[in-house]
Design a protein around this motif. Structure first.
Motif, PDB file in Angstrom:
ATOM      1  N   ILE A   1      46.668  52.590  36.412  1.00  0.00           N
ATOM      2  CA  ILE A   1      47.491  52.107  35.288  1.00  0.00           C
ATOM      3  C   ILE A   1      47.384  53.045  34.091  1.00  0.00           C
ATOM      4  CG2 ILE A   1      47.620  50.296  33.521  1.00  0.00           C
ATOM      5  CD1 ILE A   1      47.003  48.268  35.737  1.00  0.00           C
TER       6      ILE A   1
ATOM      7  N   THR B   1      39.812  50.586  40.289  1.00  0.00           N
ATOM      8  CA  THR B   1      40.715  51.590  40.851  1.00  0.00           C
ATOM      9  C   THR B   1      42.134  51.389  40.336  1.00  0.00           C
ATOM     10  OG1 THR B   1      39.352  51.667  42.845  1.00  0.00           O
ATOM     11  CG2 THR B   1      41.558  52.612  43.003  1.00  0.00           C
ATOM     12  N   THR B   2      42.591  50.144  40.280  1.00  0.00           N
ATOM     13  CA  THR B   2      43.934  49.855  39.773  1.00  0.00           C
ATOM     14  C   THR B   2      44.044  50.195  38.286  1.00  0.00           C
ATOM     15  OG1 THR B   2      44.091  48.074  41.396  1.00  0.00           O
ATOM     16  CG2 THR B   2      45.712  48.077  39.626  1.00  0.00           C
TER      17      THR B   2
ATOM     18  N   LEU C   1      46.056  42.299  34.640  1.00  0.00           N
ATOM     19  CA  LEU C   1      45.207  42.563  35.807  1.00  0.00           C
ATOM     20  C   LEU C   1      43.846  41.867  35.673  1.00  0.00           C
ATOM     21  CD1 LEU C   1      44.913  44.081  38.497  1.00  0.00           C
ATOM     22  CD2 LEU C   1      43.966  45.984  37.186  1.00  0.00           C
TER      23      LEU C   1
ATOM     24  N   THR D   1      46.979  60.495  40.989  1.00  0.00           N
ATOM     25  CA  THR D   1      46.543  60.018  42.291  1.00  0.00           C
ATOM     26  C   THR D   1      45.716  61.076  43.014  1.00  0.00           C
ATOM     27  OG1 THR D   1      48.599  58.771  42.391  1.00  0.00           O
ATOM     28  CG2 THR D   1      47.344  58.941  44.406  1.00  0.00           C
TER      29      THR D   1
END
Length: 176
Positions: free
Chosen positions: A68, A63-64, A17, A73
């Protein structure tokens, strides 16, 4: 105790990422600079737009990364909604700042006028005819024929009617 083997997938996904982020930042910066060069835009305005895009991408990557690394959530949405509420209340009093920044970005990409153009702002209470000296994130600097310097907010430029005054050349007869 902490073991790298337990978190191999998360570490690998995080590295990928971040690598994607670095590549995207370079590609988007090149695209924005190419657009700016073709539109003959100034370097400091181009750098501001790249900075805004980078901030947005960094927020998305953080945020990702949170997803991960296994944050639920539901917890993310609660945190984001709480932050958005606090920012919304704090920024409600400062809506004009956000409006000016957004207008500055719109002016960057649509760019109906350039530095050096003479514009006429059609305002019934305070009509202005002046030359554009600089276009910043929050405002445009104008200079009237009388030498008066006017700082005009970007959001008002999008709300008011504006005419670009053509440069007048004296009609002279030339002889060889």
């Amino acid at each position: 105790m902490f073991s790298i083997k337990e978190y191999t997938r998360e570490i690998l996904a995080s590295i990928i990422l971040i690598a994607i982020l670095v590549v995207l930042r370079m590609v988007i910066a090149k695209l924005v600079r190419r657009f700016a060069a073709s539109s003959q835009l100034f370097e400091h305005r181009t750098n501001l737009i790249i900075k805004y895009i980078n901030i947005l991408m960094n927020v998305l990557v953080v945020t990702t990364l949170i997803v991960i690394w296994g944050v639920e959530t539901k917890d993310i949405f609660i945190t984001i909604s709480s932050i958005a509420t606090v920012i919304g209340v704090a920024m409600f009093a400062q809506w004009s700042i956000l409006s000016n920044v957004t207008s500055g970005m719109i002016l960057f990409f649509s760019f109906p006028f350039r530095i050096g153009d003479t514009i006429k702002i059609h305002d019934k209470d305070f009509p202005i005819e002046a030359e554009i000296e600089d276009i910043n994130t929050f405002h445009v600097s104008l200079r009237t024929k009388e030498g008066e310097r006017i700082i005009f907010p970007n959001n008002l430029l999008l709300q008011k009617g504006i005419s670009i005054v053509p440069t007048h050349y004296e009609d002279k007869e030339f002889f060889d």
